[in-house]
Scaffold this motif. Structure first.
Motif, PDB file in Angstrom:
ATOM      1  N   VAL A 190       0.838  -1.200   0.000  1.00 53.51           N
ATOM      2  CA  VAL A 190       0.000   0.000   0.000  1.00 53.51           C
ATOM      3  C   VAL A 190       0.874   1.252   0.000  1.00 53.51           C
ATOM      4  O   VAL A 190       0.635   2.186  -0.762  1.00 53.51           O
ATOM      5  CB  VAL A 190      -0.966  -0.002   1.210  1.00 53.51           C
ATOM      6  N   TRP A 191       1.903   1.283   0.848  1.00 51.15           N
ATOM      7  CA  TRP A 191       2.800   2.442   0.876  1.00 51.15           C
ATOM      8  C   TRP A 191       3.510   2.612  -0.454  1.00 51.15           C
ATOM      9  O   TRP A 191       3.629   3.718  -0.959  1.00 51.15           O
ATOM     10  CB  TRP A 191       3.839   2.301   1.991  1.00 51.15           C
ATOM     11  N   GLU A 192       4.005   1.520  -1.016  1.00 50.39           N
ATOM     12  CA  GLU A 192       4.796   1.607  -2.241  1.00 50.39           C
ATOM     13  C   GLU A 192       3.959   2.015  -3.454  1.00 50.39           C
ATOM     14  O   GLU A 192       4.474   2.622  -4.386  1.00 50.39           O
ATOM     15  CB  GLU A 192       5.502   0.273  -2.513  1.00 50.39           C
ATOM     16  N   SER A 193       2.672   1.706  -3.444  1.00 49.92           N
ATOM     17  CA  SER A 193       1.823   2.065  -4.580  1.00 49.92           C
ATOM     18  C   SER A 193       1.701   3.574  -4.734  1.00 49.92           C
ATOM     19  O   SER A 193       1.527   4.075  -5.840  1.00 49.92           O
ATOM     20  CB  SER A 193       0.436   1.440  -4.423  1.00 49.92           C
ATOM     21  N   GLY A 194       1.761   4.314  -3.622  1.00 53.43           N
ATOM     22  CA  GLY A 194       1.641   5.765  -3.680  1.00 53.43           C
ATOM     23  C   GLY A 194       0.205   6.252  -3.778  1.00 53.43           C
ATOM     24  O   GLY A 194      -0.038   7.455  -3.796  1.00 53.43           O
ATOM     25  N   ASP A 195      -0.754   5.335  -3.831  1.00 56.40           N
ATOM     26  CA  ASP A 195      -2.162   5.720  -3.976  1.00 56.40           C
ATOM     27  C   ASP A 195      -2.708   6.442  -2.755  1.00 56.40           C
ATOM     28  O   ASP A 195      -3.662   7.212  -2.868  1.00 56.40           O
ATOM     29  CB  ASP A 195      -3.029   4.483  -4.256  1.00 56.40           C
ATOM     30  N   ILE A 196      -2.120   6.219  -1.592  1.00 58.60           N
ATOM     31  CA  ILE A 196      -2.619   6.812  -0.355  1.00 58.60           C
ATOM     32  C   ILE A 196      -1.746   7.980   0.095  1.00 58.60           C
ATOM     33  O   ILE A 196      -1.907   8.505   1.192  1.00 58.60           O
ATOM     34  CB  ILE A 196      -2.727   5.746   0.770  1.00 58.60           C
ATOM     35  N   GLY A 197      -0.826   8.416  -0.753  1.00 58.49           N
ATOM     36  CA  GLY A 197       0.064   9.521  -0.406  1.00 58.49           C
ATOM     37  C   GLY A 197       1.145   9.054   0.542  1.00 58.49           C
ATOM     38  O   GLY A 197       1.537   7.893   0.561  1.00 58.49           O
ATOM     39  N   GLY A 198       1.653   9.973   1.349  1.00 57.33           N
ATOM     40  CA  GLY A 198       2.676   9.634   2.316  1.00 57.33           C
ATOM     41  C   GLY A 198       4.066   9.498   1.728  1.00 57.33           C
ATOM     42  O   GLY A 198       5.004   9.178   2.439  1.00 57.33           O
ATOM     43  N   PHE A 199       4.232   9.777   0.432  1.00 55.73           N
ATOM     44  CA  PHE A 199       5.557   9.663  -0.174  1.00 55.73           C
ATOM     45  C   PHE A 199       6.245  11.019  -0.153  1.00 55.73           C
ATOM     46  O   PHE A 199       5.611  12.069  -0.157  1.00 55.73           O
ATOM     47  CB  PHE A 199       5.479   9.115  -1.606  1.00 55.73           C
ATOM     48  N   GLU A 200       7.574  10.972  -0.104  1.00 55.90           N
ATOM     49  CA  GLU A 200       8.376  12.187  -0.146  1.00 55.90           C
ATOM     50  C   GLU A 200       8.616  12.520  -1.609  1.00 55.90           C
ATOM     51  O   GLU A 200       9.035  11.666  -2.380  1.00 55.90           O
ATOM     52  CB  GLU A 200       9.693  11.950   0.593  1.00 55.90           C
ATOM     53  N   CYS A 201       8.338  13.749  -1.995  1.00 56.90           N
ATOM     54  CA  CYS A 201       8.403  14.133  -3.407  1.00 56.90           C
ATOM     55  C   CYS A 201       9.399  15.277  -3.590  1.00 56.90           C
ATOM     56  O   CYS A 201       9.441  16.211  -2.802  1.00 56.90           O
ATOM     57  CB  CYS A 201       7.010  14.560  -3.873  1.00 56.90           C
ATOM     58  N   TYR A 202      10.184  15.183  -4.643  1.00 56.29           N
ATOM     59  CA  TYR A 202      11.143  16.220  -5.010  1.00 56.29           C
ATOM     60  C   TYR A 202      10.753  16.724  -6.389  1.00 56.29           C
ATOM     61  O   TYR A 202      10.623  15.935  -7.331  1.00 56.29           O
ATOM     62  CB  TYR A 202      12.568  15.656  -5.053  1.00 56.29           C
ATOM     63  N   ILE A 203      10.555  18.050  -6.513  1.00 53.08           N
ATOM     64  CA  ILE A 203      10.171  18.632  -7.799  1.00 53.08           C
ATOM     65  C   ILE A 203      11.045  19.844  -8.096  1.00 53.08           C
ATOM     66  O   ILE A 203      11.566  20.488  -7.190  1.00 53.08           O
ATOM     67  CB  ILE A 203       8.678  19.049  -7.828  1.00 53.08           C
ATOM     68  N   ALA A 204      11.185  20.134  -9.387  1.00 57.58           N
ATOM     69  CA  ALA A 204      11.880  21.343  -9.815  1.00 57.58           C
ATOM     70  C   ALA A 204      10.893  22.486  -9.708  1.00 57.58           C
ATOM     71  O   ALA A 204       9.810  22.433 -10.287  1.00 57.58           O
ATOM     72  CB  ALA A 204      12.389  21.185 -11.244  1.00 57.58           C
ATOM     73  N   ALA A 205      11.238  23.516  -8.951  1.00 52.17           N
ATOM     74  CA  ALA A 205      10.332  24.641  -8.726  1.00 52.17           C
ATOM     75  C   ALA A 205      10.390  25.601  -9.906  1.00 52.17           C
ATOM     76  O   ALA A 205      11.447  25.820 -10.501  1.00 52.17           O
ATOM     77  CB  ALA A 205      10.709  25.366  -7.445  1.00 52.17           C
ATOM     78  N   ASP A 206       9.234  26.162 -10.252  1.00 51.11           N
ATOM     79  CA  ASP A 206       9.180  27.209 -11.268  1.00 51.11           C
ATOM     80  C   ASP A 206       9.755  28.484 -10.677  1.00 51.11           C
ATOM     81  O   ASP A 206       9.801  28.662  -9.467  1.00 51.11           O
ATOM     82  CB  ASP A 206       7.733  27.463 -11.717  1.00 51.11           C
ATOM     83  N   GLU A 207      10.129  29.406 -11.561  1.00 54.77           N
ATOM     84  CA  GLU A 207      10.699  30.671 -11.092  1.00 54.77           C
ATOM     85  C   GLU A 207       9.737  31.439 -10.193  1.00 54.77           C
ATOM     86  O   GLU A 207      10.114  31.974  -9.183  1.00 54.77           O
ATOM     87  CB  GLU A 207      11.102  31.537 -12.290  1.00 54.77           C
ATOM     88  N   GLY A 208       8.450  31.494 -10.542  1.00 56.67           N
ATOM     89  CA  GLY A 208       7.481  32.252  -9.764  1.00 56.67           C
ATOM     90  C   GLY A 208       6.700  31.411  -8.788  1.00 56.67           C
ATOM     91  O   GLY A 208       5.733  31.862  -8.216  1.00 56.67           O
ATOM     92  N   GLY A 209       7.075  30.148  -8.575  1.00 61.49           N
ATOM     93  CA  GLY A 209       6.298  29.230  -7.763  1.00 61.49           C
ATOM     94  C   GLY A 209       6.320  29.497  -6.272  1.00 61.49           C
ATOM     95  O   GLY A 209       5.459  29.043  -5.560  1.00 61.49           O
ATOM     96  N   GLU A 210       7.295  30.258  -5.789  1.00 60.18           N
ATOM     97  CA  GLU A 210       7.414  30.464  -4.355  1.00 60.18           C
ATOM     98  C   GLU A 210       6.249  31.282  -3.796  1.00 60.18           C
ATOM     99  O   GLU A 210       5.799  31.064  -2.686  1.00 60.18           O
ATOM    100  CB  GLU A 210       8.745  31.150  -4.044  1.00 60.18           C
ATOM    101  N   GLU A 211       5.698  32.223  -4.584  1.00 60.55           N
ATOM    102  CA  GLU A 211       4.580  33.023  -4.093  1.00 60.55           C
ATOM    103  C   GLU A 211       3.300  32.191  -4.042  1.00 60.55           C
ATOM    104  O   GLU A 211       2.438  32.407  -3.209  1.00 60.55           O
ATOM    105  CB  GLU A 211       4.330  34.233  -5.003  1.00 60.55           C
ATOM    106  N   ASP A 212       3.137  31.250  -4.960  1.00 60.32           N
ATOM    107  CA  ASP A 212       1.928  30.443  -5.016  1.00 60.32           C
ATOM    108  C   ASP A 212       1.906  29.364  -3.947  1.00 60.32           C
ATOM    109  O   ASP A 212       0.846  28.932  -3.533  1.00 60.32           O
ATOM    110  CB  ASP A 212       1.803  29.764  -6.393  1.00 60.32           C
TER     111      ASP A 212
END
Length: 134
Positions: free
Chosen positions: A44-66
């Motif tokens: 269940v944890w590994e499927s990612g369907d229930i959340g709880g995963f640590e995610c790393y994303i590339a931030a957009d230039e203007g994303g900090e205000e949003d």
């Protein structure tokens, strides 16, 4: 707010020790049945369907205000890495400047809570990196 993102301006090493329900074993994928094989909680944890995963994303230039809620989109191509919750597991991730980290909210179908001990280490430029810039 479902999750809180951390955006850095310098390179860091994230060290996360995760505790959650399950045995902490990696599940394997059965191509014939199209299912994960392992303990129920681990699958269940590994499927990612229930959340709880640590995610790393590339931030957009203007994303900090949003904020991170507006930034994250599962179909978006800015997702760099996703680390599923696994009991008694240490994850080490090198994070470049401009990369955002957050834990996706844990859904009601999760087998347990997720508890983390998280540390962030600043990474100093080494001699090799300094000579390449010159």
């Amino acid at each position: 707010v479902a999750h809180y993102g951390v955006l850095t301006t310098n390179a860091v090493l994230d060290a996360t020790l995760c505790f959650c329900g399950g045995e902490g074993n990696q599940c394997s994928f059965d191509e014939e049945t199209n299912e994960l094989i392992g303990s129920d909680a681990d699958a269940v944890w590994e499927s990612g369907d229930i959340g709880g995963f640590e995610c790393y994303i590339a931030a957009d230039e203007g994303g900090e205000e949003d904020g991170p809620d507006a930034e994250y989109n599962e179909e978006d191509d800015t997702k760099l890495l996703s680390v599923s919750a696994s009991n008694n597991t240490l994850s080490l991730v090198y994070r470049d400047p401009g990369t955002m980290r957050f834990v996706k909210y844990v859904g009601i179908g999760a087998p347990s809570s997720r508890w983390d001990i998280a540390l962030e280490y600043d990474v100093e430029a080494g001699e090799d990196e300094d000579s390449e810039e010159e």
